[in-house]
Design a protein around this motif. Structure first.
Motif, PDB file in Angstrom:
ATOM      1  N   GLU A  82       0.831  -1.212   0.000  1.00 15.23           N
ATOM      2  CA  GLU A  82       0.000   0.000   0.000  1.00 15.23           C
ATOM      3  C   GLU A  82       0.861   1.256   0.000  1.00 15.23           C
ATOM      4  N   ILE A  83       1.918   1.237   0.822  1.00 16.54           N
ATOM      5  CA  ILE A  83       2.775   2.421   0.896  1.00 16.54           C
ATOM      6  C   ILE A  83       3.507   2.644  -0.423  1.00 16.54           C
ATOM      7  N   VAL A  84       4.024   1.574  -1.009  1.00 15.11           N
ATOM      8  CA  VAL A  84       4.709   1.691  -2.303  1.00 15.11           C
ATOM      9  C   VAL A  84       3.740   2.227  -3.363  1.00 15.11           C
ATOM     10  N   ALA A  85       2.501   1.725  -3.347  1.00 15.81           N
ATOM     11  CA  ALA A  85       1.501   2.200  -4.310  1.00 15.81           C
ATOM     12  C   ALA A  85       1.212   3.685  -4.122  1.00 15.81           C
ATOM     13  N   LYS A  86       1.204   4.142  -2.864  1.00 14.63           N
ATOM     14  CA  LYS A  86       1.006   5.571  -2.610  1.00 14.63           C
ATOM     15  C   LYS A  86       2.182   6.375  -3.169  1.00 14.63           C
ATOM     16  N   GLY A  87       3.382   5.793  -3.119  1.00 11.60           N
ATOM     17  CA  GLY A  87       4.526   6.452  -3.729  1.00 11.60           C
ATOM     18  C   GLY A  87       4.366   6.589  -5.228  1.00 11.60           C
ATOM     19  N   ASP A  88       3.853   5.544  -5.869  1.00 16.33           N
ATOM     20  CA  ASP A  88       3.606   5.605  -7.309  1.00 16.33           C
ATOM     21  C   ASP A  88       2.547   6.660  -7.639  1.00 16.33           C
ATOM     22  N   GLU A  89       1.511   6.747  -6.811  1.00 12.58           N
ATOM     23  CA  GLU A  89       0.488   7.773  -7.016  1.00 12.58           C
ATOM     24  C   GLU A  89       1.102   9.170  -6.883  1.00 12.58           C
ATOM     25  N   GLY A  90       2.003   9.327  -5.914  1.00 10.98           N
ATOM     26  CA  GLY A  90       2.660  10.614  -5.736  1.00 10.98           C
ATOM     27  C   GLY A  90       3.499  10.996  -6.938  1.00 10.98           C
ATOM     28  N   MET A  91       4.202  10.016  -7.510  1.00 13.86           N
ATOM     29  CA  MET A  91       5.017  10.293  -8.695  1.00 13.86           C
ATOM     30  C   MET A  91       4.141  10.650  -9.893  1.00 13.86           C
ATOM     31  N   ALA A  92       2.912  10.140  -9.935  1.00 17.54           N
ATOM     32  CA  ALA A  92       2.008  10.420 -11.054  1.00 17.54           C
ATOM     33  C   ALA A  92       1.331  11.782 -10.934  1.00 17.54           C
ATOM     34  N   ASP A  93       1.381  12.396  -9.746  1.00 23.12           N
ATOM     35  CA  ASP A  93       0.770  13.710  -9.561  1.00 23.12           C
ATOM     36  C   ASP A  93       1.578  14.754 -10.333  1.00 23.12           C
ATOM     37  N   PRO A  94       0.946  15.570 -11.160  1.00 21.81           N
ATOM     38  CA  PRO A  94       1.707  16.570 -11.926  1.00 21.81           C
ATOM     39  C   PRO A  94       2.362  17.637 -11.054  1.00 21.81           C
ATOM     40  N   ASP A  95       1.910  17.790  -9.830  1.00 19.15           N
ATOM     41  CA  ASP A  95       2.481  18.745  -8.896  1.00 19.15           C
ATOM     42  C   ASP A  95       3.454  18.004  -7.974  1.00 19.15           C
ATOM     43  N   PRO A  96       4.768  18.204  -8.123  1.00 18.17           N
ATOM     44  CA  PRO A  96       5.736  17.442  -7.327  1.00 18.17           C
ATOM     45  C   PRO A  96       5.575  17.608  -5.824  1.00 18.17           C
ATOM     46  N   TRP A  97       5.227  18.830  -5.361  1.00 23.95           N
ATOM     47  CA  TRP A  97       5.064  19.021  -3.926  1.00 23.95           C
ATOM     48  C   TRP A  97       3.808  18.324  -3.420  1.00 23.95           C
ATOM     49  N   ALA A  98       2.706  18.450  -4.160  1.00 20.82           N
ATOM     50  CA  ALA A  98       1.469  17.769  -3.762  1.00 20.82           C
ATOM     51  C   ALA A  98       1.670  16.256  -3.766  1.00 20.82           C
ATOM     52  N   GLY A  99       2.396  15.752  -4.768  1.00 22.75           N
ATOM     53  CA  GLY A  99       2.652  14.315  -4.822  1.00 22.75           C
ATOM     54  C   GLY A  99       3.439  13.837  -3.625  1.00 22.75           C
ATOM     55  N   PHE A 100       4.458  14.601  -3.233  1.00 20.10           N
ATOM     56  CA  PHE A 100       5.259  14.218  -2.077  1.00 20.10           C
ATOM     57  C   PHE A 100       4.456  14.306  -0.789  1.00 20.10           C
ATOM     58  N   THR A 101       3.734  15.394  -0.579  1.00 20.92           N
ATOM     59  CA  THR A 101       3.021  15.572   0.683  1.00 20.92           C
ATOM     60  C   THR A 101       1.885  14.569   0.844  1.00 20.92           C
ATOM     61  N   THR A 102       1.204  14.237  -0.241  1.00 12.45           N
ATOM     62  CA  THR A 102       0.141  13.234  -0.162  1.00 12.45           C
ATOM     63  C   THR A 102       0.720  11.878   0.224  1.00 12.45           C
ATOM     64  N   PHE A 103       1.867  11.544  -0.379  1.00  9.40           N
ATOM     65  CA  PHE A 103       2.540  10.294  -0.013  1.00  9.40           C
ATOM     66  C   PHE A 103       2.956  10.315   1.457  1.00  9.40           C
ATOM     67  N   ALA A 104       3.555  11.421   1.896  1.00 11.24           N
ATOM     68  CA  ALA A 104       4.051  11.505   3.268  1.00 11.24           C
ATOM     69  C   ALA A 104       2.920  11.308   4.276  1.00 11.24           C
ATOM     70  N   LEU A 105       1.776  11.896   4.011  1.00  8.68           N
ATOM     71  CA  LEU A 105       0.632  11.740   4.907  1.00  8.68           C
ATOM     72  C   LEU A 105       0.172  10.290   4.956  1.00  8.68           C
ATOM     73  N   SER A 106       0.087   9.642   3.797  1.00  8.35           N
ATOM     74  CA  SER A 106      -0.305   8.229   3.754  1.00  8.35           C
ATOM     75  C   SER A 106       0.713   7.372   4.485  1.00  8.35           C
ATOM     76  N   TYR A 107       1.983   7.714   4.316  1.00  8.47           N
ATOM     77  CA  TYR A 107       3.056   6.928   4.925  1.00  8.47           C
ATOM     78  C   TYR A 107       2.955   6.935   6.443  1.00  8.47           C
ATOM     79  N   ILE A 108       2.796   8.116   7.039  1.00  7.46           N
ATOM     80  CA  ILE A 108       2.782   8.134   8.500  1.00  7.46           C
ATOM     81  C   ILE A 108       1.514   7.480   9.052  1.00  7.46           C
ATOM     82  N   ARG A 109       0.425   7.478   8.266  1.00  7.44           N
ATOM     83  CA  ARG A 109      -0.798   6.830   8.745  1.00  7.44           C
ATOM     84  C   ARG A 109      -0.700   5.311   8.701  1.00  7.44           C
TER      85      ARG A 109
END
Length: 210
Positions: A82-109
């Motif tokens: 699940e965490i790896v998949a969230k990383g892939d979703e973050g990389m697919a986000d056209p906004d690099p900061w939004a992609g990183f922050t969305t992943f980071a939030l999923s990761y800590i949860r």
């Protein structure tokens, strides 16, 4: 297909190719959900406790999943996935900061669930951990190239910072953690990563353990 469904399929696969009975699948689904809930809550992770949470007998537990270790390894694999998949979703986000922050939030949860299960099993699934390290590195480097993350931190620093944000216990110095304490911690970390005028970092960055 959900992560829980994937864990259930893994546990029910006996190599015969036969479709399991509906009641068998329901019982394994309950056991997977119960194991994940126990891990997420920091509860006791034993065969008897998971069976109790799932509402099945201990005999059903051992008949359906074999051992606590087999159940927890399936759960661990799925949480990492699940965490790896969230990383892939973050990389697919056209906004690099939004992609990183969305992943980071999923990761800590998800991390505390992952951590409690991994402590029970010991160090396993190194290939999945390598995949996770790779996703963090890619997300950090992408944000840095885009000019939205300070460049004096390494992706290894960021991995430690996310762990620090998610490691809050329920109490410290007589204080009770807020309902979204992890999210608050992470926001402070994110603001520090994005600051346009960073201070000088002391020491050396982390390195992969040999």
């Amino acid at each position: 297909m959900t992560a829980t469904a994937l864990a259930v399929d893994r546990l029910l696969d006996d190599g015969s190719g036969r479709r399991p009975r509906a009641d068998a699948r329901r019982n394994v689904e309950r056991l997977v959900v119960a194991a994940r809930q126990a891990a997420a809550e920091g509860g006791e992770i034993t065969a008897h406790e998971i069976a109790r949470r799932a509402g099945v007998g201990i005999g059903t537990f051992y008949r359906r999943v074999g051992s606590p270790e087999a159940l927890l390894e399936a759960v661990l694999s799925e949480v990492l996935g699940e965490i790896v998949a969230k990383g892939d979703e973050g990389m697919a986000d056209p906004d690099p900061w939004a992609g990183f922050t969305t992943f980071a939030l999923s990761y800590i949860r998800l991390r505390n669930e992952l951590c409690d299960v991994n402590k029970r099993l010991g160090d396993v699934l190194d290939h999945s951990r390598a995949e996770l390290r790779d996703r963090i590195r890619l997300l950090v480097e992408r944000a840095q190239r885009a000019g939205v993350m300070r460049t004096d931190v390494t992706w290894e620093d960021v991995a430690f910072l996310m762990v620090a944000a998610s490691s809050t216990g329920p109490h410290t110095l007589g204080l009770q953690a807020g309902a979204r304490q992890w999210d608050r911690n992470l926001q402070v970390v994110l603001d520090g990563l994005r600051t346009p005028d960073p201070g000088t970092l002391p020491g050396e960055p982390p390195a992969l353990a040999l």
